[in-house]
Write a protein that holds these residues in place. Structure first.
Motif, PDB file in Angstrom:
ATOM      1  N   VAL A   1       0.835  -1.206   0.000  1.00 18.29           N
ATOM      2  CA  VAL A   1       0.000   0.000   0.000  1.00 18.29           C
ATOM      3  C   VAL A   1       0.868   1.254   0.000  1.00 18.29           C
ATOM      4  O   VAL A   1       0.613   2.221  -0.725  1.00 18.29           O
ATOM      5  CB  VAL A   1      -0.956  -0.013   1.212  1.00 18.29           C
ATOM      6  N   GLY A   2       1.914   1.261   0.825  1.00 16.25           N
ATOM      7  CA  GLY A   2       2.815   2.408   0.869  1.00 16.25           C
ATOM      8  C   GLY A   2       3.509   2.648  -0.456  1.00 16.25           C
ATOM      9  O   GLY A   2       3.639   3.791  -0.906  1.00 16.25           O
TER      10      GLY A   2
ATOM     11  N   THR B   1       2.916   5.950  -2.827  1.00 17.99           N
ATOM     12  CA  THR B   1       4.071   6.781  -3.181  1.00 17.99           C
ATOM     13  C   THR B   1       4.200   6.913  -4.694  1.00 17.99           C
ATOM     14  O   THR B   1       4.461   8.006  -5.217  1.00 17.99           O
ATOM     15  CB  THR B   1       5.356   6.172  -2.592  1.00 17.99           C
ATOM     16  N   LEU B   2       4.019   5.810  -5.414  1.00 22.48           N
ATOM     17  CA  LEU B   2       4.102   5.853  -6.876  1.00 22.48           C
ATOM     18  C   LEU B   2       3.010   6.728  -7.470  1.00 22.48           C
ATOM     19  O   LEU B   2       3.240   7.442  -8.457  1.00 22.48           O
ATOM     20  CB  LEU B   2       4.010   4.432  -7.447  1.00 22.48           C
ATOM     21  N   LEU B   3       1.811   6.691  -6.876  1.00 21.55           N
ATOM     22  CA  LEU B   3       0.705   7.515  -7.375  1.00 21.55           C
ATOM     23  C   LEU B   3       1.055   8.999  -7.267  1.00 21.55           C
ATOM     24  O   LEU B   3       0.909   9.761  -8.239  1.00 21.55           O
ATOM     25  CB  LEU B   3      -0.570   7.210  -6.597  1.00 21.55           C
TER      26      LEU B   3
ATOM     27  N   ASP C   1       1.895   7.480   2.687  1.00 20.60           N
ATOM     28  CA  ASP C   1       2.877   7.009   1.711  1.00 20.60           C
ATOM     29  C   ASP C   1       3.754   5.948   2.358  1.00 20.60           C
ATOM     30  O   ASP C   1       3.491   5.499   3.479  1.00 20.60           O
ATOM     31  CB  ASP C   1       3.709   8.185   1.191  1.00 20.60           C
ATOM     32  N   LEU C   2       4.807   5.549   1.668  1.00 22.24           N
ATOM     33  CA  LEU C   2       5.666   4.476   2.171  1.00 22.24           C
ATOM     34  C   LEU C   2       6.314   4.850   3.493  1.00 22.24           C
ATOM     35  O   LEU C   2       6.362   4.041   4.425  1.00 22.24           O
ATOM     36  CB  LEU C   2       6.737   4.152   1.119  1.00 22.24           C
TER      37      LEU C   2
ATOM     38  N   VAL D   1       3.245   5.113   6.505  1.00 18.79           N
ATOM     39  CA  VAL D   1       2.561   3.927   7.031  1.00 18.79           C
ATOM     40  C   VAL D   1       3.499   2.766   7.301  1.00 18.79           C
ATOM     41  O   VAL D   1       3.232   1.932   8.167  1.00 18.79           O
ATOM     42  CB  VAL D   1       1.439   3.453   6.078  1.00 18.79           C
ATOM     43  N   PHE D   2       4.606   2.691   6.566  1.00 20.61           N
ATOM     44  CA  PHE D   2       5.494   1.537   6.747  1.00 20.61           C
ATOM     45  C   PHE D   2       6.673   1.892   7.641  1.00 20.61           C
ATOM     46  O   PHE D   2       6.883   1.265   8.680  1.00 20.61           O
ATOM     47  CB  PHE D   2       5.982   1.035   5.388  1.00 20.61           C
ATOM     48  N   THR D   3       7.422   2.923   7.255  1.00 22.25           N
ATOM     49  CA  THR D   3       8.580   3.288   8.058  1.00 22.25           C
ATOM     50  C   THR D   3       8.175   3.892   9.393  1.00 22.25           C
ATOM     51  O   THR D   3       8.886   3.747  10.382  1.00 22.25           O
ATOM     52  CB  THR D   3       9.468   4.277   7.281  1.00 22.25           C
ATOM     53  N   GLY D   4       7.027   4.567   9.436  1.00 22.24           N
ATOM     54  CA  GLY D   4       6.596   5.210  10.675  1.00 22.24           C
ATOM     55  C   GLY D   4       5.803   4.294  11.582  1.00 22.24           C
ATOM     56  O   GLY D   4       6.271   3.851  12.635  1.00 22.24           O
TER      57      GLY D   4
END
Length: 394
Positions: free
Chosen positions: A88-89, A93-95, A344-345, A348-351
């Motif tokens: 999802v992230g 981010t790509l969008l 974004d990546l 949601v992922f790194t945070g």
């Protein structure tokens, strides 16, 4: 006495060989030193993790995430695992990156050309835009668009409508959307159509350059772009419909909803980076010899035709290297989305994922790998386009 010059000559001949050997020795010593430093760092890392009862591994990716994500392009729920959060992230981010690149490129070209306009008001306005926008931090642009511009829009019941198809409100932008029972097939068909249209356009323009005949490459390329997806839909029997946003209750349903965070981020990044691209376009056009424009004027070419057929094709070859660097800045600048809560990546992922799993090393490594891969892909695409548009001397 006659043997001394011969000895000195042999010594001179052996000197480059010795330097080459010493060069290899120094490089080998450097590799060994780097390997020892890496070994020490990894050992220190393992000792610290063991002291805290932790270990390296990616098994956490299959654990349930347990949190919702406000905006996602692919299906997602709180019961999905962290691998799904990672995807999802990436897609979010790509969008943002893709839309910002397209909008900033279009606006940047317009600003760059406007700076060279013969109209004093147009050129001054473009110059003022560049000087103001690029000297403000990008984060400030994002906060202004999110907290001032979008929050000032009316509520959904009083949304600003554009042709009963597009609606602007403080809950986001609502657009018509294509719905299909086979969305994957539709996406693949569109991608193939885009690639086929680009290849056809390039082949037609190359043929025109070789033969010197004027060929309209736009119409056939546009026809391929439109007809290939239609043909795929007809042959496979895919059901396609248009979903239009409609007001139901307190909000809109149907269509495609762009959340305020996405809208603010895209507009802020596009406007900010367009100022830099505008400067690159202006400099690239001015890099083309003034004699080219004078010769075109002598042949009766107008201002637009001179730009279209003479100046811009030459300026693009100068523009591409710095433009690719600006595209990479757009990708990396998308990480500022965390300031307004766009998922974004990094957000949601790194945070969130680091706080819940404690796997900071693995998550940061995966995030770095994604940004590195996308950056290399953007660079490769720009280099491919640069190779396709190069001037071949015969």
């Amino acid at each position: 006495m006659t043997t001394i010059p011969a000895v000195r000559s042999s010594q001179r001949l052996a000197l480059p060989g010795r330097r080459r050997v010493m060069g290899w020795v120094f490089q080998a010593l450097l590799v060994v030193a780097l390997a020892l430093v890496a070994k020490a760092a990894i050992g220190n890392l393992n000792d610290n993790l063991a002291a805290r009862g932790l270990k390296l591994g990616f098994d956490f990716l299959w654990q349930e995430a347990g949190f919702e994500i406000a905006f996602h392009l692919i299906p997602y729920s709180s019961s999905d695992n962290y691998w799904r959060v990672f995807l999802v992230g990436i897609t979010n981010t790509l969008l943002v990156t893709a839309i910002a690149i397209v909008l900033s490129t279009i606006l940047g070209f317009a600003i760059g050309i406007a700076q060279l306009s013969g109209n004093w008001a147009v050129s001054r306005a473009a110059r003022i835009y560049v000087e103001i926008v690029r000297n403000l931090p990008q984060l400030l642009h994002i906060l202004i668009w999110y907290n001032v511009a979008l929050r000032a829009l009316p509520a959904p019941r009083a949304a600003i409508g554009v042709g009963d198809m597009v609606y602007l409100s403080n809950r986001g932008v609502f657009l018509p959307a294509l719905t299909s029972d086979r969305p994957g097939l539709l996406v693949v068909a569109i991608l193939i159509a885009v690639i086929a249209a680009l290849v056809l356009f390039r082949s037609l323009t190359s043929h025109a350059e070789r033969t010197g005949r004027q060929v309209n490459a736009w119409l056939p390329s546009l026809a391929v772009l439109l007809l290939l997806p239609v043909l795929a839909i007809v042959l496979t029997g895919t059901q396609v419909s248009v979903s239009v946003p409609q007001m139901k209750g307190f909000n809109f349903i149907g269509g495609w909803s762009l959340v305020p965070e996405l809208t603010a981020l895209v507009f802020a990044m596009a406007i900010y980076n367009a100022a830099f691209i505008g400067e690159l376009v202006r400099a690239s056009i001015e890099a083309v010899s003034k004699g080219q424009r004078e010769a075109a004027a002598a042949l009766g070419f107008g201002w637009w035709w001179t730009l279209r057929f003479i100046v811009i094709p030459q300026a693009v070859r100068v523009l591409l290297p710095p433009l690719s660097n600006q595209y990479l800045n757009i990708l990396k600048g998308s990480s500022l989305a965390v300031a307004i809560g766009y998922p974004d990546l990094v957000g949601v992922f790194t945070g969130i994922s680091i706080n819940q799993t404690g796997r900071a090393i693995e998550i940061v490594a995966m995030t770095m790998a994604v940004y590195l891969t996308i950056s290399l892909l953007i660079g490769a695409l720009i280099n491919l386009f640069n190779h396709m548009t190069r001037i071949v001397e015969r």
